[in-house]
Design a protein around this motif. Structure first.
Motif, PDB file in Angstrom:
ATOM      1  N   LEU A 210       0.834  -1.205   0.000  1.00  0.00           N
ATOM      2  CA  LEU A 210       0.000   0.000   0.000  1.00  0.00           C
ATOM      3  C   LEU A 210       0.868   1.253   0.000  1.00  0.00           C
ATOM      4  CD1 LEU A 210      -2.875  -1.057   2.411  1.00  0.00           C
ATOM      5  CD2 LEU A 210      -3.031  -0.621  -0.037  1.00  0.00           C
ATOM      6  N   CYS A 211       2.074   1.135   0.556  1.00  0.00           N
ATOM      7  CA  CYS A 211       2.982   2.288   0.605  1.00  0.00           C
ATOM      8  C   CYS A 211       3.363   2.770  -0.786  1.00  0.00           C
ATOM      9  CB  CYS A 211       4.236   1.950   1.400  1.00  0.00           C
ATOM     10  SG  CYS A 211       4.021   2.229   3.154  1.00  0.00           S
ATOM     11  N   PHE A 212       3.314   1.876  -1.768  1.00  0.00           N
ATOM     12  CA  PHE A 212       3.585   2.328  -3.140  1.00  0.00           C
ATOM     13  C   PHE A 212       2.605   3.429  -3.520  1.00  0.00           C
ATOM     14  CE2 PHE A 212       2.665   2.146  -7.681  1.00  0.00           C
ATOM     15  CZ  PHE A 212       3.926   2.329  -8.205  1.00  0.00           C
ATOM     16  N   PHE A 213       1.342   3.224  -3.132  1.00  0.00           N
ATOM     17  CA  PHE A 213       0.324   4.208  -3.518  1.00  0.00           C
ATOM     18  C   PHE A 213       0.429   5.472  -2.665  1.00  0.00           C
ATOM     19  CE2 PHE A 213      -1.010   0.020  -4.799  1.00  0.00           C
ATOM     20  CZ  PHE A 213      -1.197   0.231  -6.154  1.00  0.00           C
ATOM     21  N   VAL A 214       0.962   5.314  -1.443  1.00  0.00           N
ATOM     22  CA  VAL A 214       1.293   6.501  -0.654  1.00  0.00           C
ATOM     23  C   VAL A 214       2.329   7.331  -1.408  1.00  0.00           C
ATOM     24  CG1 VAL A 214       2.346   7.326   1.487  1.00  0.00           C
ATOM     25  CG2 VAL A 214       0.761   5.404   1.542  1.00  0.00           C
ATOM     26  N   GLY A 215       3.328   6.640  -1.960  1.00  0.00           N
ATOM     27  CA  GLY A 215       4.354   7.331  -2.742  1.00  0.00           C
ATOM     28  C   GLY A 215       3.773   8.020  -3.955  1.00  0.00           C
TER      29      GLY A 215
END
Lengths: 424, 121
Positions: A210-215
């Motif tokens: 999910l952190c990819f989409f935070v990025g």
């Protein structure tokens, strides 16, 4: 069991050993090593040798960078205006933080703080994903504008945001979205089936993805708040013209070489008789492309009159334009270039100029991003092992080795960032 | 189980780094990143690249020495790693020497007409 007291409690399960032969080493110690320290040192030496190959591998790209920058500094200065410094700086910070959590993870694994080790490895992974998310924004934005490697470069300063380009960001995000959904399914299934360890693994890995989409979100915010890159459309062009002026000396030297090649085209035909003065009306407006040869012929004939200096200049301009339109490199062939299109001719925003810069940019940052992806792979492996509590004060090698790799990736970015983004 | 009691040679070799050291290095690295972004606002002319490279190298040394434990590592590992940079330096410096000798020979690149149209603006 002779050595269980010397090592760690994890060594107690030797009764399950089915190797059959004489055994008095802890489970984490491979047969061919005497002590855990020897095992650790051998592994570490191997890792360092691998890192040496990595350094040499990247040095080839840094060398290409050095050559082309030494060759045409103005291209690098002009083109780096298109790289968003904010995004680069955020990514540098994210990568440094991930290095810090990685170094801390090594410490935690040495101290046998199992939960902390897993949490810190997961934080490192999250940072890696944020880095890739921001990178996705950077790449998709540039692809959209046609700022591509030399062979594909289609950027046009007059139309920086062409319509109808594919949604590159969606393409980049798609594999990550699929992976995230897959992990979500894995999480749910493992929960329903009561597979406790799998559930424990899936939880942090889902957060990591999910952190990819935070990025991506972070990059979008910074990109939209940033007018710098859009200003660069203008600024870049101004800069190019400005720098051309500064490097006029160099260009001139080049021009002299080129003069030999182009002198035939540039020289006015030495026909003597003045004729067809009425054809002035047939002149194409200055700046328009010469579409047919007879128009050029007409201007040539006009220019053959020595008193007709205006059409001489026109001819020089046309020819310079023509050369540029057909992709030949044009230099200031005539001494008096101030009134002709030749004055602005060595534009930076072309395939053989900016395209080469972006080739180097994509090559270096792309290979770096591939290393990040590889790092994510081994870090997930490491995360699962940390959750399994594999590591102890005598066996923390894998954490240390992956950490070394991760720090090297950070090290390369430390040099890449100023060299690419901060050129003025 | 006490740390060193009853341990044999080759066991118990981990030397965890103190947490304040790791924190400190991270803060210094962040500060240097801010500094290197900040200096890009000034036109330092040809010193630009030198300043940037010095800052980057200080950061690299910090990462290498502390995060990668090179300051506490076996000398052999340090020699391997630093040795590779000697070859990198040879590679790049010698190429640049040659580059300087030949940079006036321009190789015309053909077939980039598409973007050249934009040159009028």
């Amino acid at each position: 069991m002779a050595t269980t007291d010397a090592g760690h409690s994890a060594t107690a399960d030797h009764s399950a050993d089915s190797h059959g032969h004489d055994h008095d080493h802890p489970s984490y110690l491979a047969h061919h090593f005497d002590t855990p320290e020897q095992q650790f040192d051998s592994g570490k030496l191997g890792m360092w040798i691998f890192l040496v190959t990595e350094v040499l591998f990247f040095s080839g790209m840094f060398c290409a960078y050095a050559i082309f920058r030494a060759w045409r500094p103005e291209v690098f200065e002009g083109c780096s205006q298109f790289l968003n410094t904010k995004l680069g700086a955020i990514n540098t910070g994210v990568l440094l933080f991930s290095s810090f959590t990685m170094a801390w993870a090594v410490r935690a694994s040495q101290l046998e703080q199992h939960k902390k080790t897993a949490a810190l490895i997961a934080s490192t992974l999250c940072c890696a994903m944020i880095f890739l998310g921001v990178k996705a924004i950077e790449y998709s934005h540039k692809w959209h504008m046609g700022l591509l490697p030399a062979g594909l470069f289609t950027y046009d300063p007059n139309n920086p945001h062409p319509e109808g380009t594919p949604n590159y960001l969606a393409y980049i995000c798609a594999p990550f979205a699929v992976a995230t959904v897959g992990i979500l399914i894995w999480l749910v299934v493992s929960f329903l089936r009561g597979a406790k360890f799998q559930f424990e693994c899936a939880k942090p890995i889902l957060v990591v993805f999910l952190c990819f989409f935070v990025g991506v979100g972070l990059g979008t915010i910074l990109e939209s708040g940033e007018s710098g890159e859009h200003a660069a459309h203008v600024e870049g062009a101004d800069h190019a013209a400005h720098v051309d002026g500064e490097h006029a000396g160099d260009e001139h030297a080049d021009g002299e070489h080129a003069a030999d090649d182009h002198s035939e085209e540039a020289d006015v035909e030495p026909a003597a008789e003045p004729e067809h003065v009425e054809a002035i009306a047939g002149l194409v407006a200055p700046g328009a492309m010469v579409s047919s040869d007879n128009q050029l012929d007409l201007v040539k004939r006009l220019a053959s009159d020595n008193t007709n200096t205006g059409s001489k200049g026109e001819l020089a301009a046309r020819q310079a334009q023509n050369e540029m339109a057909y992709g030949a490199i044009t230099y200031n062939v005539s001494d008096d270039s101030s009134a002709t299109v030749a004055a602005a001719e060595d534009d930076v925003m072309r395939k053989s100029r900016a395209g080469v810069f972006f080739s180097i940019y994509y090559c270096m940052t792309g290979v770096h991003a591939i290393h990040i992806l590889g790092g994510i792979g081994v870090l997930i492996w490491l995360l699962v092992r940390a959750l399994r509590q594999d590591f102890n004060k005598n066996y923390f090698g894998p954490v240390d080795y992956v950490g070394l790799y991760w720090h090297l990736v950070d090290l390369i970015w430390i040099y890449l960032f100023p060299l690419m983004y901060l050129i003025r | 189980m006490s740390a060193h009691e009853g341990s044999r040679e080759g066991y118990d070799f981990a030397h965890p780094l103190p947490l304040p050291l790791l924190f400190g290095v991270f803060l210094v690295l962040t500060a240097l990143t801010v500094l290197t972004v900040f200096q890009a606002n000034f036109d330092l002319g040809s010193f630009d690249i030198i300043v940037v490279m010095i800052i980057a190298s200080v950061k690299a040394i910090l990462v290498g020495a502390i995060f990668m434990h090179l300051a506490f590592d076996k000398p052999m590992n340090v020699i391997w790693f630093l040795g590779s940079f000697v070859f990198v330096a040879l590679f790049i410096i010698f190429t640049l020497f040659d580059n300087r000798a030949s940079h006036k020979d321009n190789i015309p690149v053909m077939g980039d007409g598409a973007a050249a149209v934009a040159a009028e603006s």
